[in-house]
Design a protein around this motif. Sequence first.
Motif, PDB file in Angstrom:
ATOM      1  N   LEU A 186      23.205  40.567  57.073  1.00 58.83           N
ATOM      2  CA  LEU A 186      24.738  41.461  57.296  1.00 58.83           C
ATOM      3  C   LEU A 186      25.203  41.574  56.097  1.00 58.83           C
ATOM      4  O   LEU A 186      25.638  43.016  56.347  1.00 58.83           O
ATOM      5  CB  LEU A 186      25.397  40.999  58.707  1.00 58.83           C
ATOM      6  CG  LEU A 186      24.149  41.492  60.085  1.00 58.83           C
ATOM      7  CD1 LEU A 186      25.109  40.809  61.327  1.00 58.83           C
ATOM      8  CD2 LEU A 186      23.921  42.707  60.266  1.00 58.83           C
ATOM      9  N   VAL A 187      25.853  40.327  55.279  1.00 55.25           N
ATOM     10  CA  VAL A 187      26.756  39.867  55.087  1.00 55.25           C
ATOM     11  C   VAL A 187      26.650  41.336  53.288  1.00 55.25           C
ATOM     12  O   VAL A 187      27.184  42.102  52.865  1.00 55.25           O
ATOM     13  CB  VAL A 187      27.762  38.938  54.798  1.00 55.25           C
ATOM     14  CG1 VAL A 187      28.403  39.325  53.305  1.00 55.25           C
ATOM     15  CG2 VAL A 187      28.528  38.663  55.824  1.00 55.25           C
ATOM     16  N   ASP A 188      25.128  40.479  53.168  1.00 52.04           N
ATOM     17  CA  ASP A 188      24.943  40.865  51.512  1.00 52.04           C
ATOM     18  C   ASP A 188      24.772  42.026  51.440  1.00 52.04           C
ATOM     19  O   ASP A 188      24.835  43.504  51.502  1.00 52.04           O
ATOM     20  CB  ASP A 188      23.177  40.120  51.189  1.00 52.04           C
ATOM     21  CG  ASP A 188      23.551  39.297  51.146  1.00 52.04           C
ATOM     22  OD1 ASP A 188      24.732  38.223  51.181  1.00 52.04           O
ATOM     23  OD2 ASP A 188      22.534  38.458  51.169  1.00 52.04           O
ATOM     24  N   SER A 189      23.880  42.604  53.064  1.00 53.76           N
ATOM     25  CA  SER A 189      24.261  44.481  52.993  1.00 53.76           C
ATOM     26  C   SER A 189      24.836  44.998  52.951  1.00 53.76           C
ATOM     27  O   SER A 189      24.938  46.778  52.730  1.00 53.76           O
ATOM     28  CB  SER A 189      22.520  45.404  54.183  1.00 53.76           C
ATOM     29  OG  SER A 189      23.453  43.968  55.371  1.00 53.76           O
ATOM     30  N   GLN A 190      26.498  44.765  54.057  1.00 50.68           N
ATOM     31  CA  GLN A 190      27.423  45.290  54.101  1.00 50.68           C
ATOM     32  C   GLN A 190      27.820  45.260  52.412  1.00 50.68           C
ATOM     33  O   GLN A 190      28.553  46.308  52.535  1.00 50.68           O
ATOM     34  CB  GLN A 190      28.419  44.817  55.041  1.00 50.68           C
ATOM     35  CG  GLN A 190      29.472  45.739  55.239  1.00 50.68           C
ATOM     36  CD  GLN A 190      31.204  45.669  54.455  1.00 50.68           C
ATOM     37  OE1 GLN A 190      31.529  44.717  55.510  1.00 50.68           O
ATOM     38  NE2 GLN A 190      31.036  46.018  53.203  1.00 50.68           N
ATOM     39  N   ILE A 191      28.112  44.368  51.898  1.00 45.70           N
ATOM     40  CA  ILE A 191      28.511  44.155  50.802  1.00 45.70           C
ATOM     41  C   ILE A 191      27.685  45.486  50.456  1.00 45.70           C
ATOM     42  O   ILE A 191      28.556  45.897  49.277  1.00 45.70           O
ATOM     43  CB  ILE A 191      28.672  43.196  49.905  1.00 45.70           C
ATOM     44  CG1 ILE A 191      28.895  42.183  51.098  1.00 45.70           C
ATOM     45  CG2 ILE A 191      29.038  42.813  48.284  1.00 45.70           C
ATOM     46  CD1 ILE A 191      29.037  40.565  50.377  1.00 45.70           C
ATOM     47  N   ALA A 192      26.575  45.712  49.639  1.00 40.36           N
ATOM     48  CA  ALA A 192      25.788  46.555  49.103  1.00 40.36           C
ATOM     49  C   ALA A 192      26.217  47.940  49.248  1.00 40.36           C
ATOM     50  O   ALA A 192      26.289  48.675  48.414  1.00 40.36           O
ATOM     51  CB  ALA A 192      24.175  46.403  49.133  1.00 40.36           C
ATOM     52  N   TRP A 193      27.108  48.766  50.786  1.00 35.73           N
ATOM     53  CA  TRP A 193      27.045  49.865  50.882  1.00 35.73           C
ATOM     54  C   TRP A 193      28.659  50.213  50.627  1.00 35.73           C
ATOM     55  O   TRP A 193      29.503  50.371  50.882  1.00 35.73           O
ATOM     56  CB  TRP A 193      26.327  50.370  51.843  1.00 35.73           C
ATOM     57  CG  TRP A 193      26.982  49.761  53.144  1.00 35.73           C
ATOM     58  CD1 TRP A 193      25.749  48.595  54.036  1.00 35.73           C
ATOM     59  CD2 TRP A 193      27.864  49.567  54.159  1.00 35.73           C
ATOM     60  NE1 TRP A 193      26.329  48.276  55.289  1.00 35.73           N
ATOM     61  CE2 TRP A 193      27.470  48.998  55.694  1.00 35.73           C
ATOM     62  CE3 TRP A 193      29.312  50.489  54.337  1.00 35.73           C
ATOM     63  CZ2 TRP A 193      28.364  48.567  56.400  1.00 35.73           C
ATOM     64  CZ3 TRP A 193      29.971  50.655  55.327  1.00 35.73           C
ATOM     65  CH2 TRP A 193      29.916  49.638  56.369  1.00 35.73           C
ATOM     66  N   LEU A 194      29.145  48.881  49.999  1.00 34.99           N
ATOM     67  CA  LEU A 194      30.966  49.265  49.547  1.00 34.99           C
ATOM     68  C   LEU A 194      31.146  50.551  48.223  1.00 34.99           C
ATOM     69  O   LEU A 194      31.808  50.732  48.404  1.00 34.99           O
ATOM     70  CB  LEU A 194      31.280  47.924  49.042  1.00 34.99           C
ATOM     71  CG  LEU A 194      32.188  47.529  49.450  1.00 34.99           C
ATOM     72  CD1 LEU A 194      32.490  46.156  49.068  1.00 34.99           C
ATOM     73  CD2 LEU A 194      33.355  47.913  50.656  1.00 34.99           C
TER      74      LEU A 194
END
Length: 395
Positions: free
Chosen positions: A208-216
Amino acid sequence: MTGALEGLRILDLSRILAGPTCTQLLGDLGAEVIKIENPKTGGDDTRHWGPPFVDGTAGKPTDLSAYFMAANRNKKSVALDISSKEGQRVVRRLAAGCDVVIENFKPGSLAKYDLDFETMLGDFPHLVYCSISGFGQTGPNASKPGYDLMAQGYGGIMSLTGEPEGEPMKVAVGIADVMCGMYAAVGILAALRHRARTGEGQHIDLALVDSQIAWLINEGVNYLTSGEVPKRRGNGHPNIAPYQVFETADGHVIVAVGNDAQFERFAGWLGRAELAGDERFATNPARLENRDKLTAILQALLYERASDEIIEGLEAIKVPVGPVNTLDRVFGSDQVAARDMKIAVDTPAAKDGRVSLIGNPLKLSKTPVSYRRAPPQMGADTDAVLSGISEPDSV
């Protein structure tokens, strides 16, 4: 017409939102999705996340909460306790006949059931096995649980959301979960493409955290490029001005000026053509530098006009503008009707025989999405699914 993923079989061990979002999307595209739910807990956690719930034929609430229905159509529900030896045996029998397994258990916790990716891929090398967790299978935080709100906080999006002087704000819906589910769907399709060429399954490790960082996206790269930590700007844009919400005489509108020519037309329509020639506002970099002064001028002018007047006037001169709709206006709009973004699905579980859902946005000309099954009641398909699987000695 048939769905693009017709013939694909997915064993869904996930719950709540990220995994179910992924499998609903794949189900809409034609895949068969078998959702495993624990009868000891009443199934997927979100079945209990209400009200609202669908009223059943007896007039009492069913286990179909609105939250559950948002991500669980086109699935078969099988009631199965995977902590039991029998449950584990059945899951393995099902997996042998599936193409994809998706799960969102805490990393390492399925190993005690021999349902972890290493064991399952060793026994069924054709599988595409997708694991979703808060922080991924590796790293110092791998053992920590993952929730959408935590991901939004850890991954930085909350620090960018909210009023400049207010507290950090989460996005109003579980967007970290939803986007993680979208990345999962892309990863699964890519892995299936690889399997089609090589015959090899593989493991997908998604956090979850990786994907959230990706859409910054731009704000993330703004920081990486400048070294400056972005600040909350409310509804303002970090790289464009004016591009925000303005209060009007009777509500709010969005004005999204994307270039200098649009700003010139906007200023002229407001009766302040001189603003476009003012060196403080003539170019986008200048408008950004003087954002507060410009916003104050524009807000005073727009507050004198009604929302419909502003929208009609700016649309006529091709300056991007739009409303801030409440959901009654969203789902009551002719645009939603034209694009089938509100659908109704038949179900015997509901008192009136139907439930309303949000449509799939994908419009494929040859293999359109389909809505074949309403969100199921817990365990509704257990007998039908388990009667069709192979005997234990065949796997």
